[in-house]
Write an enzyme that holds these catalytic residues in place. Structure first.
Site, short mmCIF file in Angstrom:
data_model
loop_
_atom_site.label_atom_id
_atom_site.label_comp_id
_atom_site.label_asym_id
_atom_site.label_seq_id
_atom_site.Cartn_x
_atom_site.Cartn_y
_atom_site.Cartn_z
N ASP A 274 0.84 -1.24 0.07
CA ASP A 274 0.07 0.19 -0.17
C ASP A 274 0.98 1.48 -0.13
O ASP A 274 1.50 1.60 -0.95
CB ASP A 274 -0.96 -0.19 1.17
CG ASP A 274 -1.94 1.18 1.33
OD1 ASP A 274 -2.14 1.65 0.31
OD2 ASP A 274 -2.53 1.12 2.43
N LYS B 143 -1.20 -1.84 -4.72
CA LYS B 143 -1.85 -0.36 -4.80
C LYS B 143 -0.71 0.74 -5.10
O LYS B 143 -0.61 1.53 -4.30
CB LYS B 143 -2.43 -0.40 -3.41
CG LYS B 143 -3.68 -1.11 -3.40
CD LYS B 143 -4.33 -0.54 -1.93
CE LYS B 143 -5.25 -1.41 -1.56
NZ LYS B 143 -5.99 -1.20 -0.05
N VAL C 299 -9.47 -4.76 -0.13
CA VAL C 299 -9.63 -6.10 -0.48
C VAL C 299 -9.35 -6.95 0.66
O VAL C 299 -8.52 -6.81 1.58
CB VAL C 299 -8.92 -6.51 -1.69
CG1 VAL C 299 -9.13 -5.76 -3.07
CG2 VAL C 299 -7.19 -6.58 -1.42
N ASP D 211 -7.01 -9.67 5.51
CA ASP D 211 -8.23 -9.71 6.35
C ASP D 211 -8.88 -8.24 6.48
O ASP D 211 -8.33 -7.16 5.95
CB ASP D 211 -7.82 -9.70 7.97
CG ASP D 211 -6.81 -8.80 8.41
OD1 ASP D 211 -6.05 -8.27 7.74
OD2 ASP D 211 -7.17 -8.16 9.47
P1 IMP Z 1 1.97 -0.55 3.58
O1 IMP Z 1 2.87 -0.75 4.97
O2 IMP Z 1 1.24 0.80 3.60
O3 IMP Z 1 2.52 -0.78 2.42
O4 IMP Z 1 0.87 -1.46 4.00
C1 IMP Z 1 0.89 -2.99 3.80
C2 IMP Z 1 -0.06 -3.75 4.81
O5 IMP Z 1 -1.24 -3.04 4.70
C3 IMP Z 1 -0.25 -4.92 4.37
O6 IMP Z 1 0.59 -5.94 4.63
C4 IMP Z 1 -1.76 -5.23 4.73
O7 IMP Z 1 -1.38 -6.17 6.03
C5 IMP Z 1 -2.30 -3.96 4.85
N1 IMP Z 1 -3.16 -3.67 3.60
C6 IMP Z 1 -3.10 -2.75 2.98
N2 IMP Z 1 -4.15 -2.54 2.05
C7 IMP Z 1 -4.99 -3.57 2.20
C8 IMP Z 1 -6.16 -4.19 1.80
O8 IMP Z 1 -6.79 -3.64 0.59
N3 IMP Z 1 -6.67 -5.16 2.57
C9 IMP Z 1 -6.15 -5.84 3.63
N4 IMP Z 1 -5.10 -5.36 4.09
C10 IMP Z 1 -4.51 -4.23 3.48
MG MG Z 2 -4.78 -6.33 8.22
#
Ligand code: IMP
Ligand code: MG
Length: 177
Positions: free
Chosen positions: A101, A129, A151, A157
């Site tokens: 994300d 994303k 998602v 989850d």
């Molecule tokens: P980041 O550190 O912002 O890249 O977030 C990554 C983490 O956010 C992932 O490993 C997921 O645990 C959670 N995450 C981000 N988007 C989603 C989603 O659409 N559904 C479920 N978990 C998400």
């Molecule tokens: Mg989660």
């Protein structure tokens, strides 16, 4: 009960992509031994499937990244809650995440791991994303680029639920965290 809608990626689409990624990774690491590091909890399903399609010698370790405060989509104030047991020195390490994300989770783990002397350090994520990215991280292998929607399923989850779905579905916008 949360209403899920729209199956974004069905079982077949996921399986085909996992196979494609595994073939590419097996080719790229020919003659080497690979250490997969699964980022819990979301990546456990993807890691299990990916691992079984790899044709090179592979070992697996697990790491859990957590955030202080309430759970949000994007990780704020994150820290390594459970670290890998293995020594990474001289190993070919591939970090496995289900979804990227902001990129903060991967950026943190990459920074920590790069200090431990791996022979190489690469990343794979089933979902990306990309439009949400705030960190400048390199994703070596990407499954699908998806829009900015929440998602669930295939390990992912919503409040710890729906990890068991065999497909990936979007959550009703009214129910999104
Ligand atoms: P980041 O550190 O912002 O890249 O977030 C990554 C983490 O956010 C992932 O490993 C997921 O645990 C959670 N995450 C981000 N988007 C989603 C989603 O659409 N559904 C479920 N978990 C998400
Ligand atoms: Mg989660």
């Amino acid at each position: 009960m949360t209403d899920l809608h729209d199956i974004l990626l069905d079982k077949r689409a996921i399986a085909d992509k996992v196979e494609e990624l595994a073939m590419q990774i097996s080719k790229d690491y020919t003659g080497k031994e690979l250490l997969l590091v699964c980022i819990l909890k979301g990546a456990f399903t993807f890691t299990a499937d990916l691992m079984r399609s790899l044709t090179i010698p592979t070992t697996v370790e697990f790491i859990q990244v957590s955030s202080y405060g309430s759970s949000t989509t994007s990780s704020q104030n994150i820290f390594i809650k459970q670290d890998v047991a293995a020594d990474l020195k001289g190993k070919h390490v591939l970090l496995v995440d289900a979804i990227i994300d902001s990129g903060k989770t991967l950026a943190l783990v990459l920074q920590k791991f790069s200090e431990r002397g791996p022979a190489s350090l690469a990343t794979v994520a089933l979902l990306d994303k990309k439009s949400r990215r705030t960190e400048n991280i390199h994703l070596t292998y990407r499954g699908f680029e998806i829009p900015d929607i929440f998602v669930v399923g295939y390990g992912l989850d919503f409040s710890e639920k729906f990890r068991n779905l065999p497909y990936i579905a979007s959550v009703n916008p009214l129910e999104q965290p």
